[in-house]
Motif scaffolding. Structure first.
Motif, mmCIF file in Angstrom:
data_model
loop_
_atom_site.group_PDB
_atom_site.id
_atom_site.type_symbol
_atom_site.label_atom_id
_atom_site.label_comp_id
_atom_site.label_asym_id
_atom_site.label_seq_id
_atom_site.Cartn_x
_atom_site.Cartn_y
_atom_site.Cartn_z
ATOM 1 N N ARG A 113 0.844 -1.180 0.000
ATOM 2 C CA ARG A 113 0.000 0.000 0.000
ATOM 3 C C ARG A 113 0.886 1.239 0.000
ATOM 4 N NH1 ARG A 113 -4.841 -1.778 4.226
ATOM 5 N NH2 ARG A 113 -6.205 -2.666 2.621
ATOM 6 N N VAL A 185 -5.031 6.023 -0.908
ATOM 7 C CA VAL A 185 -4.307 4.768 -0.734
ATOM 8 C C VAL A 185 -4.257 4.005 -2.061
ATOM 9 C CG1 VAL A 185 -4.164 2.600 0.533
ATOM 10 C CG2 VAL A 185 -5.087 4.646 1.656
ATOM 11 N N ASP A 187 -3.374 0.504 -3.537
ATOM 12 C CA ASP A 187 -3.309 -0.859 -3.003
ATOM 13 C C ASP A 187 -3.022 -1.799 -4.171
ATOM 14 O OD1 ASP A 187 -3.968 -3.444 -1.990
ATOM 15 O OD2 ASP A 187 -5.278 -2.547 -0.493
#
Length: 274
Positions: A113, A185, A187
């Motif tokens: 991440r 974020v 990911d």
């Protein structure tokens, strides 16, 4: 009789020149962990990790294994080892595993991440655990651009010049972009990663999110197969190794996906079918 132990490790990589132990007394996570384990085991311990991290990069669930002939409780491999570790490295789980297990070669995938903090003014808290941008990023544009990375490609445009991987071909299994308040974020889950690959993804997506390049630029960079066409490499501060996937029969300890300061993050909203 030799036994194999798996550990889940959490660390703040800010003070270290990466995971791997190096010469000339350069600080590394591996060296500190091996020293602490050797005290508890009462013999020299060498560890193998799921995926080496660079200088300044963090982990919320790094997976390592080592071999030992001594009998210790799982509590000793966690609390006992932690008493000999600096405060920015912690063993968060331990388990005896089948001798066939290998932290690197048994892994089916690895997951990172990248955490971006979007604010007009720089943060004072978690400054080395985030990548700060004062720019307003278009998350929908970043999501659309990230889709072109899914699947199996030649990622030469996203590998560091000094990358030692034998091939630039990698398979991206999941790639999501989510906004959580002021956090954005990235990911990413893949079979394996190239040197600086995630940070180069982040650099391209942040450039697109800032409106400095169109969404189509991500596909152009990928097709170029040329690192010089890929823009900036984003800082290491926002990058976390958060998971490695293994066959279920190894029954490894399960940890919540980190880093733990984030609120709940939904599973990626689009993925490559396996």
């Amino acid at each position: 009789m030799t036994k194999k132990v798996v550990l889940i490790i959490e660390y703040d990589g800010s003070a270290y020149k990466g995971w791997q132990a190096q010469k000339y007394d350069v600080p590394s996570v591996q060296e500190n962990l091996e020293k602490a384990l050797s005290v508890i085991a009462n013999h020299k311990v060498s560890v193998v990790c799921a995926g080496r991290t660079d200088s300044g990069v963090h982990a919320s669930a790094q997976v390592v294994h080592f071999e030992t002939e001594v009998e210790r409780s799982e509590r000793s491999w966690t609390l006992g080892v932690n008493t000999h570790l600096p405060s920015d490295i912690s063993v968060v789980a331990a388990r005896y595993v089948d001798e066939a297990f290998h932290a690197r070669f048994s892994a089916l995938s690895r997951r990172y991440r990248y955490v971006i903090y979007q604010s007009a003014l720089r943060p004072a808290l978690l400054g080395k655990g985030l990548t700060w941008t004062y720019k307003t990023l278009d998350v929908e544009a970043m999501k659309e651009a990230a889709r072109c990375f899914l699947g199996t490609h030649d990622f030469s445009s996203f590998r560091a010049v000094g990358c030692q991987a034998h091939t630039p071909i990698r398979t991206i299994l999941n790639f999501s972009v989510q906004q959580l308040g002021q956090y954005i974020v990235l990911d990413v889950r893949a079979n394996a990663f190239l040197h600086h690959m995630i940070r180069n993804f982040a650099g391209v997506l942040m450039t697109i999110g800032a409106g400095e390049q169109p969404v189509s630029w991500a596909k152009q960079v990928l097709a170029a197969k040329d690192r010089t066409k890929g823009g900036i490499t984003a800082p290491p501060t926002g990058l976390y190794f958060v998971d490695a996937e293994y066959p279920e029969h190894f029954n490894l300890p399960q940890r919540p996906l980190g880093p733990h300061f984030l609120p709940y993050v939904e599973e990626p909203d689009y993925a490559l079918s396996r």
